[in-house]
Motif scaffolding. Structure first.
Motif, PDB file in Angstrom:
ATOM      1  N   ARG A 150     -21.265  45.567  52.713  1.00 48.04           N
ATOM      2  CA  ARG A 150     -20.059  45.261  51.944  1.00 48.04           C
ATOM      3  C   ARG A 150     -20.086  45.943  50.573  1.00 48.04           C
ATOM      4  O   ARG A 150     -19.110  46.552  50.137  1.00 48.04           O
ATOM      5  N   GLU A 151     -21.215  45.832  49.902  1.00 44.89           N
ATOM      6  CA  GLU A 151     -21.342  46.473  48.589  1.00 44.89           C
ATOM      7  C   GLU A 151     -21.274  47.983  48.707  1.00 44.89           C
ATOM      8  O   GLU A 151     -20.666  48.662  47.872  1.00 44.89           O
ATOM      9  N   MET A 152     -21.883  48.532  49.750  1.00 46.30           N
ATOM     10  CA  MET A 152     -21.849  49.982  49.942  1.00 46.30           C
ATOM     11  C   MET A 152     -20.426  50.480  50.171  1.00 46.30           C
ATOM     12  O   MET A 152     -19.997  51.489  49.596  1.00 46.30           O
ATOM     13  N   LEU A 153     -19.660  49.773  51.015  1.00 47.31           N
ATOM     14  CA  LEU A 153     -18.279  50.178  51.276  1.00 47.31           C
ATOM     15  C   LEU A 153     -17.415  50.051  50.021  1.00 47.31           C
ATOM     16  O   LEU A 153     -16.535  50.888  49.777  1.00 47.31           O
ATOM     17  N   TYR A 154     -17.660  49.023  49.235  1.00 40.55           N
ATOM     18  CA  TYR A 154     -16.911  48.872  47.981  1.00 40.55           C
ATOM     19  C   TYR A 154     -17.194  50.031  47.034  1.00 40.55           C
ATOM     20  O   TYR A 154     -16.269  50.593  46.423  1.00 40.55           O
ATOM     21  N   GLN A 155     -18.472  50.399  46.894  1.00 42.71           N
ATOM     22  CA  GLN A 155     -18.822  51.511  46.019  1.00 42.71           C
ATOM     23  C   GLN A 155     -18.265  52.830  46.546  1.00 42.71           C
ATOM     24  O   GLN A 155     -17.801  53.676  45.770  1.00 42.71           O
ATOM     25  N   ALA A 156     -18.287  53.027  47.865  1.00 36.95           N
ATOM     26  CA  ALA A 156     -17.746  54.255  48.441  1.00 36.95           C
ATOM     27  C   ALA A 156     -16.251  54.360  48.195  1.00 36.95           C
ATOM     28  O   ALA A 156     -15.743  55.435  47.842  1.00 36.95           O
ATOM     29  N   TRP A 157     -15.532  53.264  48.388  1.00 36.43           N
ATOM     30  CA  TRP A 157     -14.090  53.298  48.147  1.00 36.43           C
ATOM     31  C   TRP A 157     -13.775  53.559  46.674  1.00 36.43           C
ATOM     32  O   TRP A 157     -12.833  54.287  46.354  1.00 36.43           O
ATOM     33  N   TYR A 158     -14.572  52.972  45.796  1.00 35.20           N
ATOM     34  CA  TYR A 158     -14.355  53.223  44.367  1.00 35.20           C
ATOM     35  C   TYR A 158     -14.572  54.695  44.028  1.00 35.20           C
ATOM     36  O   TYR A 158     -13.788  55.298  43.282  1.00 35.20           O
ATOM     37  N   LEU A 159     -15.626  55.300  44.576  1.00 33.99           N
ATOM     38  CA  LEU A 159     -15.879  56.713  44.325  1.00 33.99           C
ATOM     39  C   LEU A 159     -14.745  57.583  44.857  1.00 33.99           C
ATOM     40  O   LEU A 159     -14.353  58.577  44.226  1.00 33.99           O
ATOM     41  N   ALA A 185     -17.316  61.720  37.099  1.00 29.88           N
ATOM     42  CA  ALA A 185     -16.708  60.409  37.353  1.00 29.88           C
ATOM     43  C   ALA A 185     -17.701  59.421  37.944  1.00 29.88           C
ATOM     44  O   ALA A 185     -17.819  58.276  37.482  1.00 29.88           O
ATOM     45  N   GLY A 186     -18.429  59.846  38.982  1.00 30.08           N
ATOM     46  CA  GLY A 186     -19.337  58.931  39.655  1.00 30.08           C
ATOM     47  C   GLY A 186     -20.526  58.517  38.807  1.00 30.08           C
ATOM     48  O   GLY A 186     -20.860  57.334  38.705  1.00 30.08           O
ATOM     49  N   ALA A 187     -21.195  59.506  38.203  1.00 32.74           N
ATOM     50  CA  ALA A 187     -22.391  59.198  37.411  1.00 32.74           C
ATOM     51  C   ALA A 187     -22.055  58.329  36.202  1.00 32.74           C
ATOM     52  O   ALA A 187     -22.814  57.405  35.866  1.00 32.74           O
ATOM     53  N   SER A 188     -20.942  58.603  35.545  1.00 29.73           N
ATOM     54  CA  SER A 188     -20.574  57.794  34.378  1.00 29.73           C
ATOM     55  C   SER A 188     -20.282  56.356  34.770  1.00 29.73           C
ATOM     56  O   SER A 188     -20.683  55.415  34.070  1.00 29.73           O
ATOM     57  N   ALA A 189     -19.592  56.169  35.908  1.00 27.69           N
ATOM     58  CA  ALA A 189     -19.283  54.810  36.352  1.00 27.69           C
ATOM     59  C   ALA A 189     -20.546  54.045  36.733  1.00 27.69           C
ATOM     60  O   ALA A 189     -20.721  52.873  36.354  1.00 27.69           O
ATOM     61  N   ILE A 190     -21.427  54.690  37.468  1.00 24.96           N
ATOM     62  CA  ILE A 190     -22.657  54.020  37.898  1.00 24.96           C
ATOM     63  C   ILE A 190     -23.566  53.728  36.716  1.00 24.96           C
ATOM     64  O   ILE A 190     -24.119  52.627  36.586  1.00 24.96           O
ATOM     65  N   ALA A 191     -23.738  54.711  35.835  1.00 24.75           N
ATOM     66  CA  ALA A 191     -24.619  54.499  34.677  1.00 24.75           C
ATOM     67  C   ALA A 191     -24.077  53.421  33.751  1.00 24.75           C
ATOM     68  O   ALA A 191     -24.841  52.601  33.218  1.00 24.75           O
ATOM     69  N   SER A 192     -22.763  53.375  33.544  1.00 21.23           N
ATOM     70  CA  SER A 192     -22.190  52.351  32.668  1.00 21.23           C
ATOM     71  C   SER A 192     -22.320  50.959  33.286  1.00 21.23           C
ATOM     72  O   SER A 192     -22.617  49.985  32.580  1.00 21.23           O
TER      73      SER A 192
END
Length: 284
Positions: A61-70, A130-137
């Motif tokens: 579930r968490e993986m799919l949420y992160q994939a959709w956000y990316l 976009a991805g790295a900034s979102a994950i790091a923040s």
């Protein structure tokens, strides 16, 4: 110059050089330690992913949420980046080929440029921005709020709970984004070649199909996956090591983006050299 002044000047110079050498040595050691921690996080994430899938405790579930956000934050920018890139490649390569009298080869040159170089780099830069900034923040904010320490106290491994879903999501999204960039870039190059450079559609697609093979697409997808993995590991490492409140989170995000972009450029250069050794005719 007085002898005392000359002696003092030499002493100050020696002190400055000693401080400079010490600072450079400390910076090199810190950089090597950071690289070691990042590599260790990457190995741990890969092993943990395999172990969680086999043990049937992977957080889908968490993986799919992160994939959709990316996907939502990178899809439209990917198209906006791919269109001008395809146009630039078509115009520059087309002008050179036109001077050589080989207009029919525009499709081959443009296709290889977009597939092997343009699409993977564009994908990596988008994920790194976009991805790295979102994950790091996100991870950095969790770290400074002591949520990561709370997870450890409760016996929950932050790598399995937070890092692994993001790694898998990034690795899955990277090739999809790469395919989108390839499609948009080649289509934009085709429109410019046919509309502005008066290349016949048949010759464009004929040379494109003759010189571009399936291996080129696989190479492009492999590059995108490697770039995505590199980006997400760097972003997670910087986020988990954020210190000093909001300022530390901002510094972590900035470092994640800069390091990701620099690493992508260096890795792409190395991969291009390796591919050139085994497929020289296709790359040329």
């Amino acid at each position: 110059m007085q002898p005392e002044a000359a002696t003092r000047l030499r002493g100050d110079t020696a002190t400055a050089l000693r401080i400079l050498r010490t600072t450079a040595a400390d910076t090199a050691v810190a950089a090597l330690r950071t690289f070691g921690r990042t590599a260790d996080l990457g190995v741990t994430a890969v092993r943990g992913t395999v172990a969680d899938i086999l043990a049937r405790r992977f957080p889908w579930r968490e993986m799919l949420y992160q994939a959709w956000y990316l996907i939502t934050v990178t899809a439209i920018p990917a198209i906006l980046m791919a269109v001008p890139f395809g146009v630039v490649v078509s115009v520059q390569v087309g002008n050179l080929i036109h001077q050589l009298g080989a207009d029919s080869l525009v499709g081959a040159a443009g296709g290889l440029g977009v597939i092997q170089q343009g699409a993977p780099i564009a994908t990596g830069l988008l994920l790194g921005g976009a991805g790295a900034s979102a994950i790091a923040s996100d991870l950095g904010a969790r770290t400074v709020r002591e949520e990561i320490d709370a997870l450890r106290v409760m016996g929950i491994d932050p790598v399995h709970r937070l890092v692994i879903p993001r790694v898998v999501a990034m690795v899955l999204v990277a090739p999809l984004l790469n395919i989108l960039v390839i499609f948009a870039g080649i289509l934009a190059g085709y429109v410019v070649a046919v509309g502005a450079q008066h290349v016949t559609p048949g010759s464009y697609w004929a040379t494109f199909g003759a010189f571009t093979v399936l291996n080129d697409v696989w190479i492009s997808l492999a590059k995108a996956v490697l770039f995505g993995f590199l980006v997400v590991i760097v972003a997670c490492q910087r986020g988990l090591e954020a210190r000093g409140g909001p300022r530390g989170v901002a510094d972590g995000v900035n470092a994640a983006v800069v390091l990701s972009v620099a690493a992508i450029i260096v890795l792409n250069l190395a991969l291009t050299q390796v591919v050139t050794m085994f497929l020289p005719m296709r790359v040329a």
